[in-house]
Design a protein around this motif. Structure first.
Motif, PDB file in Angstrom:
ATOM      1  N   GLY A 154       0.869  -1.165   0.000  1.00 44.72           N
ATOM      2  CA  GLY A 154       0.000   0.000   0.000  1.00 44.72           C
ATOM      3  C   GLY A 154       0.903   1.209   0.000  1.00 44.72           C
ATOM      4  O   GLY A 154       2.095   1.105   0.310  1.00 44.72           O
ATOM      5  N   PRO A 155       0.373   2.373  -0.359  1.00 45.24           N
ATOM      6  CA  PRO A 155       1.248   3.549  -0.480  1.00 45.24           C
ATOM      7  C   PRO A 155       1.646   4.148   0.864  1.00 45.24           C
ATOM      8  O   PRO A 155       0.830   4.196   1.784  1.00 45.24           O
ATOM      9  CB  PRO A 155       0.385   4.534  -1.275  1.00 45.24           C
ATOM     10  CG  PRO A 155      -1.024   4.129  -1.005  1.00 45.24           C
ATOM     11  CD  PRO A 155      -1.020   2.647  -0.737  1.00 45.24           C
ATOM     12  N   MET A 208       2.548   8.637  -1.867  1.00 45.59           N
ATOM     13  CA  MET A 208       1.370   9.495  -2.059  1.00 45.59           C
ATOM     14  C   MET A 208       1.800  10.886  -2.539  1.00 45.59           C
ATOM     15  O   MET A 208       1.173  11.467  -3.427  1.00 45.59           O
ATOM     16  CB  MET A 208       0.560   9.599  -0.765  1.00 45.59           C
ATOM     17  CG  MET A 208      -0.189   8.318  -0.396  1.00 45.59           C
ATOM     18  SD  MET A 208      -1.444   7.805  -1.595  1.00 45.59           S
ATOM     19  CE  MET A 208      -2.817   8.884  -1.156  1.00 45.59           C
ATOM     20  N   LEU A 264      -5.405   0.371   0.226  1.00 45.20           N
ATOM     21  CA  LEU A 264      -5.519   1.756   0.687  1.00 45.20           C
ATOM     22  C   LEU A 264      -6.234   1.812   2.031  1.00 45.20           C
ATOM     23  O   LEU A 264      -7.062   0.946   2.333  1.00 45.20           O
ATOM     24  CB  LEU A 264      -6.334   2.573  -0.317  1.00 45.20           C
ATOM     25  CG  LEU A 264      -5.821   2.648  -1.762  1.00 45.20           C
ATOM     26  CD1 LEU A 264      -6.819   3.419  -2.628  1.00 45.20           C
ATOM     27  CD2 LEU A 264      -4.446   3.290  -1.828  1.00 45.20           C
ATOM     28  N   ASN A 265      -5.949   2.872   2.788  1.00 48.11           N
ATOM     29  CA  ASN A 265      -6.816   3.171   3.928  1.00 48.11           C
ATOM     30  C   ASN A 265      -7.800   4.269   3.497  1.00 48.11           C
ATOM     31  O   ASN A 265      -7.682   4.829   2.399  1.00 48.11           O
ATOM     32  CB  ASN A 265      -6.005   3.554   5.173  1.00 48.11           C
ATOM     33  CG  ASN A 265      -5.139   4.793   4.941  1.00 48.11           C
ATOM     34  OD1 ASN A 265      -5.540   5.710   4.239  1.00 48.11           O
ATOM     35  ND2 ASN A 265      -3.946   4.808   5.534  1.00 48.11           N
ATOM     36  N   GLN A 308      -6.383   7.609   2.369  1.00 48.58           N
ATOM     37  CA  GLN A 308      -5.736   7.582   1.051  1.00 48.58           C
ATOM     38  C   GLN A 308      -6.771   7.526  -0.069  1.00 48.58           C
ATOM     39  O   GLN A 308      -6.612   8.159  -1.111  1.00 48.58           O
ATOM     40  CB  GLN A 308      -4.796   6.371   0.978  1.00 48.58           C
ATOM     41  CG  GLN A 308      -3.591   6.523   1.893  1.00 48.58           C
ATOM     42  CD  GLN A 308      -2.857   5.217   2.122  1.00 48.58           C
ATOM     43  OE1 GLN A 308      -3.432   4.129   1.996  1.00 48.58           O
ATOM     44  NE2 GLN A 308      -1.592   5.316   2.478  1.00 48.58           N
ATOM     45  N   VAL A 309      -7.841   6.765   0.158  1.00 49.03           N
ATOM     46  CA  VAL A 309      -8.926   6.718  -0.829  1.00 49.03           C
ATOM     47  C   VAL A 309      -9.470   8.127  -1.048  1.00 49.03           C
ATOM     48  O   VAL A 309      -9.635   8.584  -2.188  1.00 49.03           O
ATOM     49  CB  VAL A 309     -10.056   5.777  -0.348  1.00 49.03           C
ATOM     50  CG1 VAL A 309     -11.287   5.902  -1.237  1.00 49.03           C
ATOM     51  CG2 VAL A 309      -9.578   4.330  -0.318  1.00 49.03           C
ATOM     52  N   LEU A 317      -6.993  10.390  -3.002  1.00 52.31           N
ATOM     53  CA  LEU A 317      -6.903  10.096  -4.442  1.00 52.31           C
ATOM     54  C   LEU A 317      -8.138  10.615  -5.171  1.00 52.31           C
ATOM     55  O   LEU A 317      -8.040  11.189  -6.265  1.00 52.31           O
ATOM     56  CB  LEU A 317      -6.732   8.584  -4.669  1.00 52.31           C
ATOM     57  CG  LEU A 317      -5.394   7.996  -4.198  1.00 52.31           C
ATOM     58  CD1 LEU A 317      -5.400   6.478  -4.314  1.00 52.31           C
ATOM     59  CD2 LEU A 317      -4.220   8.576  -4.994  1.00 52.31           C
ATOM     60  N   TYR A 348      -9.532   3.516  -9.965  1.00 48.95           N
ATOM     61  CA  TYR A 348      -8.501   2.871  -9.162  1.00 48.95           C
ATOM     62  C   TYR A 348      -8.500   1.386  -9.455  1.00 48.95           C
ATOM     63  O   TYR A 348      -9.544   0.734  -9.463  1.00 48.95           O
ATOM     64  CB  TYR A 348      -8.732   3.103  -7.662  1.00 48.95           C
ATOM     65  CG  TYR A 348      -7.532   2.686  -6.828  1.00 48.95           C
ATOM     66  CD1 TYR A 348      -6.435   3.529  -6.706  1.00 48.95           C
ATOM     67  CD2 TYR A 348      -7.488   1.436  -6.213  1.00 48.95           C
ATOM     68  CE1 TYR A 348      -5.312   3.143  -5.973  1.00 48.95           C
ATOM     69  CE2 TYR A 348      -6.375   1.047  -5.478  1.00 48.95           C
ATOM     70  CZ  TYR A 348      -5.280   1.910  -5.367  1.00 48.95           C
ATOM     71  OH  TYR A 348      -4.172   1.518  -4.651  1.00 48.95           O
ATOM     72  N   HIS A 368      -7.519  -2.376  -8.442  1.00 43.78           N
ATOM     73  CA  HIS A 368      -7.099  -3.302  -7.397  1.00 43.78           C
ATOM     74  C   HIS A 368      -7.718  -4.650  -7.756  1.00 43.78           C
ATOM     75  O   HIS A 368      -8.931  -4.811  -7.708  1.00 43.78           O
ATOM     76  CB  HIS A 368      -7.575  -2.805  -6.029  1.00 43.78           C
ATOM     77  CG  HIS A 368      -6.850  -3.434  -4.883  1.00 43.78           C
ATOM     78  ND1 HIS A 368      -5.474  -3.407  -4.771  1.00 43.78           N
ATOM     79  CD2 HIS A 368      -7.290  -4.113  -3.805  1.00 43.78           C
ATOM     80  CE1 HIS A 368      -5.115  -4.044  -3.669  1.00 43.78           C
ATOM     81  NE2 HIS A 368      -6.187  -4.489  -3.069  1.00 43.78           N
ATOM     82  N   THR A 376     -10.481  -2.708   0.085  1.00 42.80           N
ATOM     83  CA  THR A 376     -10.016  -1.584  -0.738  1.00 42.80           C
ATOM     84  C   THR A 376     -10.976  -1.349  -1.899  1.00 42.80           C
ATOM     85  O   THR A 376     -11.347  -0.206  -2.198  1.00 42.80           O
ATOM     86  CB  THR A 376      -8.580  -1.848  -1.251  1.00 42.80           C
ATOM     87  OG1 THR A 376      -7.697  -1.840  -0.139  1.00 42.80           O
ATOM     88  CG2 THR A 376      -8.131  -0.792  -2.246  1.00 42.80           C
ATOM     89  N   VAL A 433     -13.033   2.172  -2.543  1.00 35.03           N
ATOM     90  CA  VAL A 433     -12.857   2.931  -3.796  1.00 35.03           C
ATOM     91  C   VAL A 433     -14.220   3.261  -4.404  1.00 35.03           C
ATOM     92  O   VAL A 433     -14.492   4.398  -4.814  1.00 35.03           O
ATOM     93  CB  VAL A 433     -11.992   2.111  -4.784  1.00 35.03           C
ATOM     94  CG1 VAL A 433     -12.100   2.647  -6.207  1.00 35.03           C
ATOM     95  CG2 VAL A 433     -10.537   2.110  -4.320  1.00 35.03           C
TER      96      VAL A 433
END
Ligand code: SF4
Ligand SMILES: [Zn+2]
Ligand SMILES: [Zn+2]
Lengths: 344, 106
Positions: free
Chosen positions: A130-131, A136, A161-162, A165-166, A169, A177, A179, A203, A207
């Motif tokens: 994950g980033p 990021m 992602l958490n 972060q979602v 983005l 996105y 995944h 995730t 998203v």
């Protein structure tokens, strides 16, 4: 490793499932269920053209004639802490792929080149669990630079992602996105042990809830049974992703799956038809491994058998067909490239 | 911390094995940069075409299979020193860089 089911449906029964699919999927727009998909995946060779033709009709009716063209690029290659057994970018295997970062000017240049092909999607990918903050920040910087200079939709694939972060983005204008589920829930533990199927689903669901388009793909030919392939298609359909990239295993040196044979081309065609009949309205994209599994003719067969999107040019660590080969084929098949619509 | 023995060998860009006609004067050891092994392995003196032991997926033929693969993927090993290269693939091209012998691209 699970052995492949080789049972094939007798011809009469084969055409029965195609009749059902015609009424259910083509006419009513309702995807086939898991048990029905197993029947498609077991079709005898002589029924494959009819299945592909039906899948093509379904695609034309429910998605239209446009083909979505996308370029993908790796901003951070290799050195991933995860152990996806098919992946040459895992740092846990003896793979020849070295860890490397792409600098932003190169990324912008690649975005420009991709847009010049007519592509409307540019997906930035990182080999990470994950980033972190560094990634990021790089992504934010990259998005801003690309948006200054290039007219193209930006997608990202940065692992799990958490929620924060979602949200970031989505706020930065990432329109889609990626995944992947990769394989069926029942086969997942054979392929990945460092994270769970549920973590992937989390995730994906975040998203979607944030309003980004979900791109959620499959990688087939990893030793899963036909039943598990049908299970995967049904699990993807239940997620209702905007896009499903369909990958075929390209066994990579040094990975646990390096000795897995290349998937049979006819099984690949059955799978293309099955995925379209499971998801009549989804963007179904030809992704990695098609050149190896289906050869040069495979792209044409796929585009006439349910596929309505391609990755143009190269993949993340391997090379694809020349971009011009796919673009010329689209002209020949009278399939227009989907136009750019900035959705966010 | 380079540990390449004196040699005039050429290596397969796909698997890192020696190509036919290669001459060894010494053993090739691990190539290490920043504490990380980035290439190398053990190759016995004078064993043309033999697989390096650290790369069991390489072939012992004349790398014909590797040549076919190189039409579908960029080289991973430097042809001159067998270091693993830093490879960048973009939609329309690729580059591969050896810290000692520079960059190749397409
Ligand atoms: S998380 Fe992605 S980059 Fe990492 S090993 Fe799995 S597939 Fe490869
Ligand atoms: Zn070789
Ligand atoms: Zn070199």
């Amino acid at each position: 490793m699970t052995t492949q089911t080789t049972h094939r449906t007798p011809a009469g029964a084969a055409y029965a499932i195609l009749d059902i699919a015609r009424e259910q999927v083509l006419e009513r727009g309702k995807g086939l269920n898991e048990a029905q998909l197993v029947e498609i995946l077991q079709l005898p060779d002589e029924a494959i053209p009819a299945a592909m033709q039906l899948a093509h009709e379904v695609r034309l009716k429910h998605c239209g004639e446009d083909v979505e063209v996308e370029g993908i690029i790796s901003i951070k290659t290799g050195g991933c802490p995860e152990d996806c057994h098919f992946c040459s970018q895992s740092g846990l295997f003896d793979s020849p792929v070295r860890g490397v970062w792409l600098d932003i000017p190169e990324l912008v240049k690649a975005a420009k080149e991709t847009a010049a092909t007519g592509a409307t999607e540019f997906c930035i990918v990182a080999a990470v669990r994950g980033p972190d903050i560094k990634l990021m920040n790089q992504i934010k910087f990259a998005i801003d630079r690309i948006n200054e200079e290039v007219e193209i939709n930006i997608a990202c694939s940065l692992g799990m992602l958490n929620q924060r972060q979602v949200d970031q983005l989505a706020e930065w204008g990432v329109h889609r996105y990626n995944h992947n589920l990769e394989t069926a829930r029942s086969y997942f533990p054979e392929v990945v042990t460092t994270h769970s199927y549920e973590e992937r689903l989390d995730t994906c669901n975040m998203v979607k809830a944030a309003g980004m388009e979900l791109c959620c793909g499959a990688l087939i030919g990893m030793g899963e049974t036909l039943e598990q392939r049908a299970e995967l298609a049904a699990q993807l359909a239940a997620l209702e992703p905007h896009e499903v990239p369909l990958n075929f295993l390209n066994p990579r040196p040094g990975t646990p799956l390096e000795n897995q044979g290349i998937m049979d081309g006819k099984d690949a065609l059955r799978a293309i038809a099955a995925f379209r009949l499971a998801m009549p309205r989804t963007v179904l994209r030809y992704a990695g491994g098609r050149e190896l599994t289906l050869g040069d003719l495979g792209t044409r067969e796929g585009l006439l058998g349910g596929i309505n999107a391609v990755i143009v040019g190269n993949y993340l660590t391997t090379l694809g067909r020349p971009a011009t080969a796919d673009l010329n084929l689209l002209v020949e098949l009278n399939m227009p490239i989907k136009e750019l619509q900035k959705t966010l | 911390m380079t540990a390449i023995g004196a040699m005039q060998a050429e290596y397969c860009g796909h698997c890192g094995g020696t190509v036919a006609g290669a001459l060894f004067e010494d053993v090739v050891e691990d190539v290490v940069e920043d504490g990380t092994v980035i290439g190398g392995g053990t190759v016995r003196k004078g064993t043309n075409g033999e697989r390096p032991t650290s790369h069991p997926h390489s072939t012992s033929d004349s790398h014909q299979g590797c040549q076919q693969r190189l039409a579908m993927e960029p080289p991973r090993y430097c042809a001159q020193c067998r270091r693993r290269m830093k490879v960048q693939v973009t939609p329309l091209g690729w580059s591969a860089e050896c810290s000692r012998h520079g960059r190749v691209s397409r």
